[in-house]
Design a protein around this motif. Structure first.
Motif, PDB file in Angstrom:
ATOM      1  N   LEU A  55      -4.741   8.028 -13.570  1.00  0.00           N
ATOM      2  CA  LEU A  55      -3.998   6.936 -13.035  1.00  0.00           C
ATOM      3  C   LEU A  55      -3.282   6.917 -12.006  1.00  0.00           C
ATOM      4  O   LEU A  55      -3.298   6.162 -11.106  1.00  0.00           O
ATOM      5  CB  LEU A  55      -3.059   6.337 -14.376  1.00  0.00           C
ATOM      6  CG  LEU A  55      -3.527   6.034 -15.579  1.00  0.00           C
ATOM      7  CD1 LEU A  55      -2.454   5.680 -16.726  1.00  0.00           C
ATOM      8  CD2 LEU A  55      -4.560   4.870 -15.434  1.00  0.00           C
ATOM      9  N   ALA A  56      -2.781   8.197 -11.702  1.00  0.00           N
ATOM     10  CA  ALA A  56      -2.027   8.305 -10.253  1.00  0.00           C
ATOM     11  C   ALA A  56      -3.323   8.380  -8.977  1.00  0.00           C
ATOM     12  O   ALA A  56      -3.063   7.734  -8.212  1.00  0.00           O
ATOM     13  CB  ALA A  56      -1.387   9.604 -10.232  1.00  0.00           C
ATOM     14  N   VAL A  57      -4.439   8.852  -9.368  1.00  0.00           N
ATOM     15  CA  VAL A  57      -5.622   8.819  -8.482  1.00  0.00           C
ATOM     16  C   VAL A  57      -6.013   7.404  -8.232  1.00  0.00           C
ATOM     17  O   VAL A  57      -6.255   6.863  -7.119  1.00  0.00           O
ATOM     18  CB  VAL A  57      -6.658   9.838  -8.838  1.00  0.00           C
ATOM     19  CG1 VAL A  57      -7.920   9.462  -8.077  1.00  0.00           C
ATOM     20  CG2 VAL A  57      -6.238  11.207  -8.604  1.00  0.00           C
ATOM     21  N   VAL A  58      -5.985   6.526  -9.286  1.00  0.00           N
ATOM     22  CA  VAL A  58      -6.596   5.165  -9.077  1.00  0.00           C
ATOM     23  C   VAL A  58      -5.299   4.354  -8.374  1.00  0.00           C
ATOM     24  O   VAL A  58      -5.917   3.588  -7.581  1.00  0.00           O
ATOM     25  CB  VAL A  58      -6.771   4.612 -10.537  1.00  0.00           C
ATOM     26  CG1 VAL A  58      -6.838   3.157 -10.528  1.00  0.00           C
ATOM     27  CG2 VAL A  58      -8.030   5.245 -11.240  1.00  0.00           C
ATOM     28  N   LEU A  59      -4.129   4.790  -8.769  1.00  0.00           N
ATOM     29  CA  LEU A  59      -3.154   3.947  -7.910  1.00  0.00           C
ATOM     30  C   LEU A  59      -3.176   4.486  -6.276  1.00  0.00           C
ATOM     31  O   LEU A  59      -3.080   3.482  -5.691  1.00  0.00           O
ATOM     32  CB  LEU A  59      -1.859   4.384  -8.618  1.00  0.00           C
ATOM     33  CG  LEU A  59      -0.605   3.367  -8.150  1.00  0.00           C
ATOM     34  CD1 LEU A  59      -0.825   2.221  -8.680  1.00  0.00           C
ATOM     35  CD2 LEU A  59       0.782   3.947  -8.977  1.00  0.00           C
ATOM     36  N   ILE A  60      -3.519   5.630  -6.267  1.00  0.00           N
ATOM     37  CA  ILE A  60      -3.738   6.058  -4.691  1.00  0.00           C
ATOM     38  C   ILE A  60      -4.699   5.319  -3.978  1.00  0.00           C
ATOM     39  O   ILE A  60      -4.587   4.865  -2.807  1.00  0.00           O
ATOM     40  CB  ILE A  60      -3.343   7.613  -4.536  1.00  0.00           C
ATOM     41  CG1 ILE A  60      -2.423   8.151  -4.968  1.00  0.00           C
ATOM     42  CG2 ILE A  60      -4.053   8.192  -3.208  1.00  0.00           C
ATOM     43  CD1 ILE A  60      -2.179   9.494  -5.281  1.00  0.00           C
TER      44      ILE A  60
ATOM     45  N   ALA B  18       0.744  -1.207  -0.037  1.00  0.00           N
ATOM     46  CA  ALA B  18       0.103  -0.074  -0.036  1.00  0.00           C
ATOM     47  C   ALA B  18       0.965   1.268   0.027  1.00  0.00           C
ATOM     48  O   ALA B  18       0.692   2.219  -0.857  1.00  0.00           O
ATOM     49  CB  ALA B  18      -0.912   0.033   1.116  1.00  0.00           C
ATOM     50  N   ALA B  19       2.055   1.357   0.690  1.00  0.00           N
ATOM     51  CA  ALA B  19       2.884   2.528   0.989  1.00  0.00           C
ATOM     52  C   ALA B  19       3.318   2.765  -0.698  1.00  0.00           C
ATOM     53  O   ALA B  19       3.631   3.800  -0.904  1.00  0.00           O
ATOM     54  CB  ALA B  19       3.834   2.108   1.710  1.00  0.00           C
ATOM     55  N   LEU B  20       3.744   1.550  -1.391  1.00  0.00           N
ATOM     56  CA  LEU B  20       4.500   1.857  -2.513  1.00  0.00           C
ATOM     57  C   LEU B  20       3.589   2.378  -3.336  1.00  0.00           C
ATOM     58  O   LEU B  20       3.734   3.223  -4.401  1.00  0.00           O
ATOM     59  CB  LEU B  20       5.085   0.446  -3.062  1.00  0.00           C
ATOM     60  CG  LEU B  20       6.217  -0.180  -2.507  1.00  0.00           C
ATOM     61  CD1 LEU B  20       6.637  -1.389  -2.794  1.00  0.00           C
ATOM     62  CD2 LEU B  20       7.352   0.827  -3.006  1.00  0.00           C
ATOM     63  N   PHE B  21       2.216   1.710  -3.585  1.00  0.00           N
ATOM     64  CA  PHE B  21       0.963   2.266  -4.475  1.00  0.00           C
ATOM     65  C   PHE B  21       0.773   3.590  -4.117  1.00  0.00           C
ATOM     66  O   PHE B  21       0.819   4.575  -5.107  1.00  0.00           O
ATOM     67  CB  PHE B  21      -0.097   1.440  -4.150  1.00  0.00           C
ATOM     68  CG  PHE B  21      -0.178   0.211  -4.903  1.00  0.00           C
ATOM     69  CD1 PHE B  21       0.952  -0.511  -5.136  1.00  0.00           C
ATOM     70  CD2 PHE B  21      -1.256  -0.389  -5.493  1.00  0.00           C
ATOM     71  CE1 PHE B  21       0.913  -1.669  -6.014  1.00  0.00           C
ATOM     72  CE2 PHE B  21      -1.329  -1.414  -6.225  1.00  0.00           C
ATOM     73  CZ  PHE B  21      -0.358  -2.190  -6.415  1.00  0.00           C
TER      74      PHE B  21
ATOM     75  N   CYS C  17       3.671  10.555  -6.499  1.00  0.00           N
ATOM     76  CA  CYS C  17       4.834  11.006  -7.238  1.00  0.00           C
ATOM     77  C   CYS C  17       4.204  11.397  -8.651  1.00  0.00           C
ATOM     78  O   CYS C  17       4.699  12.328  -9.295  1.00  0.00           O
ATOM     79  CB  CYS C  17       6.146   9.937  -7.154  1.00  0.00           C
ATOM     80  SG  CYS C  17       7.345  10.635  -8.536  1.00  0.00           S
ATOM     81  N   PHE C  18       3.498  10.282  -9.295  1.00  0.00           N
ATOM     82  CA  PHE C  18       2.960  10.633 -10.378  1.00  0.00           C
ATOM     83  C   PHE C  18       1.916  11.724 -10.613  1.00  0.00           C
ATOM     84  O   PHE C  18       1.810  12.456 -11.745  1.00  0.00           O
ATOM     85  CB  PHE C  18       2.574   9.475 -11.220  1.00  0.00           C
ATOM     86  CG  PHE C  18       3.706   8.472 -11.564  1.00  0.00           C
ATOM     87  CD1 PHE C  18       4.493   8.678 -12.342  1.00  0.00           C
ATOM     88  CD2 PHE C  18       3.470   7.103 -11.025  1.00  0.00           C
ATOM     89  CE1 PHE C  18       5.448   7.667 -12.860  1.00  0.00           C
ATOM     90  CE2 PHE C  18       4.466   6.052 -11.444  1.00  0.00           C
ATOM     91  CZ  PHE C  18       5.436   6.530 -12.310  1.00  0.00           C
ATOM     92  N   ALA C  19       1.183  11.725  -9.459  1.00  0.00           N
ATOM     93  CA  ALA C  19       0.204  12.937  -9.575  1.00  0.00           C
ATOM     94  C   ALA C  19       0.851  14.228  -9.416  1.00  0.00           C
ATOM     95  O   ALA C  19       0.408  15.039 -10.271  1.00  0.00           O
ATOM     96  CB  ALA C  19      -0.667  12.697  -8.180  1.00  0.00           C
TER      97      ALA C  19
ATOM     98  N   ILE D 189      -7.087   1.269  -0.453  1.00  0.00           N
ATOM     99  CA  ILE D 189      -7.968   0.040  -0.187  1.00  0.00           C
ATOM    100  C   ILE D 189      -6.906  -1.175   0.355  1.00  0.00           C
ATOM    101  O   ILE D 189      -7.289  -1.886   1.183  1.00  0.00           O
ATOM    102  CB  ILE D 189      -8.469  -0.487  -1.571  1.00  0.00           C
ATOM    103  CG1 ILE D 189      -9.746   0.484  -1.826  1.00  0.00           C
ATOM    104  CG2 ILE D 189      -9.267  -1.850  -1.526  1.00  0.00           C
ATOM    105  CD1 ILE D 189     -10.185   0.214  -3.240  1.00  0.00           C
ATOM    106  N   ILE D 190      -5.915  -1.279  -0.143  1.00  0.00           N
ATOM    107  CA  ILE D 190      -4.842  -2.343   0.389  1.00  0.00           C
ATOM    108  C   ILE D 190      -4.590  -2.027   1.919  1.00  0.00           C
ATOM    109  O   ILE D 190      -4.395  -2.810   2.719  1.00  0.00           O
ATOM    110  CB  ILE D 190      -3.685  -2.495  -0.559  1.00  0.00           C
ATOM    111  CG1 ILE D 190      -4.118  -3.034  -1.973  1.00  0.00           C
ATOM    112  CG2 ILE D 190      -2.602  -3.451   0.132  1.00  0.00           C
ATOM    113  CD1 ILE D 190      -2.997  -2.946  -2.979  1.00  0.00           C
TER     114      ILE D 190
END
Length: 154
Positions: A48-53, A14-17, A23-25, A58-59
């Motif tokens: 995509l960055a928001v989806v990753l966050i 989760a921390a990596l995601f 970073c991408f955002a 969730i994780i």
């Protein structure tokens, strides 16, 4: 009541995601965002960055529900050594070899990431994927690319 605990493996994931998403955002905010109907170059990376966050959140929520952590299993070195370099190989060879040989070799390299893949099956899979990509990108989408590059004496 169970004691409060965090599953370390899911928390690290989760921390990596969340970290990569943030970073991408931040990087995409330097580009023009635009609107949903008139997207700028930074719109899709921001989405995509928001989806990753969100996936990271969730994780992280799921990691808090567990009361004990499971050890991380063995690392799939074969998969990392064959899947990760495949797109890099494609990017480095598509101009020299051309689209068709690069797609074929990339699929062939990636197909051997599975220990159960047999050579004949890998060849058939690579040929099928190459044919599909050629039909989609050349005929259906009409993209102008070199089918065979200057490195091949055809």
């Amino acid at each position: 009541m169970k004691p409060f605990a965090i599953d370390r493996t899911n928390a690290i994931c989760a921390a990596l995601f969340i970290g990569f998403g943030a970073c991408f955002a931040l990087q995409s905010l330097g580009l023009e965002i635009g609107t949903a109907f008139r997207m700028g170059p930074g719109y899709f990376p921001l989405v995509l960055a928001v989806v990753l966050i969100l996936l990271g959140a969730i994780i992280l929520i799921q990691a808090v529900r567990f009361d004990s952590s499971e050890p991380i299993g063995h690392i799939a070195w074969r998969g990392m050594l064959l899947i990760l370099p495949a797109p890099i190989f494609f990017g480095l060879t598509v101009r020299g070899l051309g689209f068709i040989p690069s797609i074929f070799l990339t699929a062939l390299i990636a197909s051997f990431a599975s220990g159960r893949m047999k050579p004949l099956t890998a060849l058939a899979l690579s040929a099928g994927l190459t044919l599909f990509a050629f039909l989609v990108f050349s005929y259906a989408l009409g993209l102008p690319f070199r089918r065979f590059g200057p490195w091949l004496p055809l």
